[in-house]
Design a protein around this motif. Structure first.
Motif, PDB file in Angstrom:
ATOM      1  N   HIS A   1     -51.203  22.351 -12.997  1.00 39.60           N
ATOM      2  CA  HIS A   1     -52.313  22.561 -13.600  1.00 39.60           C
ATOM      3  C   HIS A   1     -52.337  24.342 -14.052  1.00 39.60           C
TER       4      HIS A   1
ATOM      5  N   ALA B   1     -66.352  20.937 -18.475  1.00 34.52           N
ATOM      6  CA  ALA B   1     -65.835  21.747 -17.502  1.00 34.52           C
ATOM      7  C   ALA B   1     -67.001  22.514 -16.757  1.00 34.52           C
TER       8      ALA B   1
ATOM      9  N   TYR C   1     -64.374  18.643 -13.576  1.00 31.95           N
ATOM     10  CA  TYR C   1     -64.262  18.115 -14.965  1.00 31.95           C
ATOM     11  C   TYR C   1     -64.661  16.749 -14.944  1.00 31.95           C
TER      12      TYR C   1
ATOM     13  N   PRO D   1     -59.194  27.628 -16.206  1.00 30.93           N
ATOM     14  CA  PRO D   1     -59.550  26.169 -16.197  1.00 30.93           C
ATOM     15  C   PRO D   1     -59.448  25.826 -17.712  1.00 30.93           C
TER      16      PRO D   1
ATOM     17  N   THR E   1     -64.397  25.754  -7.240  1.00 32.41           N
ATOM     18  CA  THR E   1     -63.287  25.172  -8.195  1.00 32.41           C
ATOM     19  C   THR E   1     -63.992  24.877  -9.400  1.00 32.41           C
ATOM     20  N   THR E   2     -63.350  24.345 -10.336  1.00 28.65           N
ATOM     21  CA  THR E   2     -63.774  23.995 -11.693  1.00 28.65           C
ATOM     22  C   THR E   2     -64.024  22.376 -11.493  1.00 28.65           C
TER      23      THR E   2
ATOM     24  N   HIS F   1     -59.863  20.949 -10.790  1.00 27.33           N
ATOM     25  CA  HIS F   1     -58.871  21.585 -11.209  1.00 27.33           C
ATOM     26  C   HIS F   1     -57.764  21.472 -10.533  1.00 27.33           C
TER      27      HIS F   1
ATOM     28  N   GLN G   1     -67.735  25.592 -13.555  1.00 29.66           N
ATOM     29  CA  GLN G   1     -67.215  26.279 -12.219  1.00 29.66           C
ATOM     30  C   GLN G   1     -68.339  25.897 -11.378  1.00 29.66           C
TER      31      GLN G   1
END
Length: 197
Positions: free
Chosen positions: A133, A164, A106, A137, A103-104, A127, A166
Motif C-alpha cells: 500500500h 474510502a 475501504y 489513502p 486508519t482508512t 489501508h 478515515q
C-alpha cells in the motif's frame, strides 16, 4: 425364540440411533442450506452475498503498521451494540471491544481468486490490508491488490475502491443474535456502526 427377540431389540435400538443421528444431520444441513439459498437469492446484496463466505481467525493477528487509536470513543473492554449488517446475526448484537485502530477503511468490489461472481461493496478492508500500500489513502475508482483474508478468494484479488473514509475501526467479540458460537476478533466495524449499550 430368545435369539429372535434379542435380534429384534438390537435392530430397534440400532435403528433409533441411526434415525436420531440423521435428524441432527438434517437439521445442520437444513440450516446450511438456508444460508446458501439466501446467498444465491440475494447475490446483488453485498451483505447477504458475503454472509456465508466470511471466515474468522480468532488469533487477533493484525496487519503490520496498524496504529492503535489513542483514547477511542469505545475503549477496549467496553460493551457496544452493532448496527453493522456484514453477516447474519450481527445487526443488533452486543459486542465487546477488543481493539481500536486509526486508519482508512475501504468498501471494495473484487472478483474472488477462486472464481465466481464479483463481490460488490465489501465492507471493510483497511489501508494496511492492501498489498504494498501507498503511504497516502486510495481514492474511489483506484485499483489495488488485497492482502486481507476475510473471505475465501479475497487474498491476492484485484479490487476497485468503492469508497474510502478515515476513521476508527474496531475489532470485536460478539455472539450472533441468530445463536451459535461466539465470534472472536471480528475485523472490522467502524465507529459509526456502533452505539453505547
Amino acid at each position: 425364540m430368545k435369539k429372535y427377540v434379542m435380534m429384534m431389540v438390537s435392530l430397534l435400538i440400532a435403528g433409533s440411533l441411526v434415525v436420531s443421528g440423521c435428524g441432527k444431520n438434517t437439521e445442520q444441513n437444513s440450516s446450511n442450506g438456508n444460508g446458501d439459498s439466501n446467498n444465491s437469492n440475494n447475490s446483488n446484496n453485498s451483505h447477504t452475498a458475503t454472509t456465508g463466505e466470511m471466515h474468522h481467525s480468532d488469533s487477533g493477528e493484525l496487519p503490520q503498521g496498524l496504529m492503535e487509536k489513542v483514547d477511542p470513543t469505545y475503549p477496549i473492554g467496553s460493551q457496544v451494540i452493532m448496527s453493522a449488517d456484514h453477516m447474519s446475526g450481527m445487526k443488533g448484537a452486543t459486542a465487546t471491544i477488543v481493539g481500536a485502530y486509526e486508519t482508512t477503511v475501504y468498501a471494495v468490489t473484487y472478483t474472488p481468486t477462486t472464481g465466481g461472481e464479483p463481490v460488490k461493496n465489501h465492507k471493510w478492508v483497511i489501508h494496511e490490508e492492501i498489498k504494498e500500500h501507498n503511504k497516502e489513502p486510495y481514492k474511489a475508482g483506484e485499483e489495488v491488490v488485497l492482502n486481507a483474508d476475510h473471505m475465501t478468494g479475497m487474498k491476492g484479488a484485484t479490487a476497485t475502491i468503492d469508497s474510502a473514509e478515515q476513521t476508527t475501526v474496531y475489532m470485536v467479540d460478539y455472539t450472533p443474535t441468530t445463536g451459535g458460537d461466539p465470534v472472536k476478533n471480528h475485523k472490522w466495524v467502524t465507529e459509526n456502526e456502533l452505539s453505547a449499550e
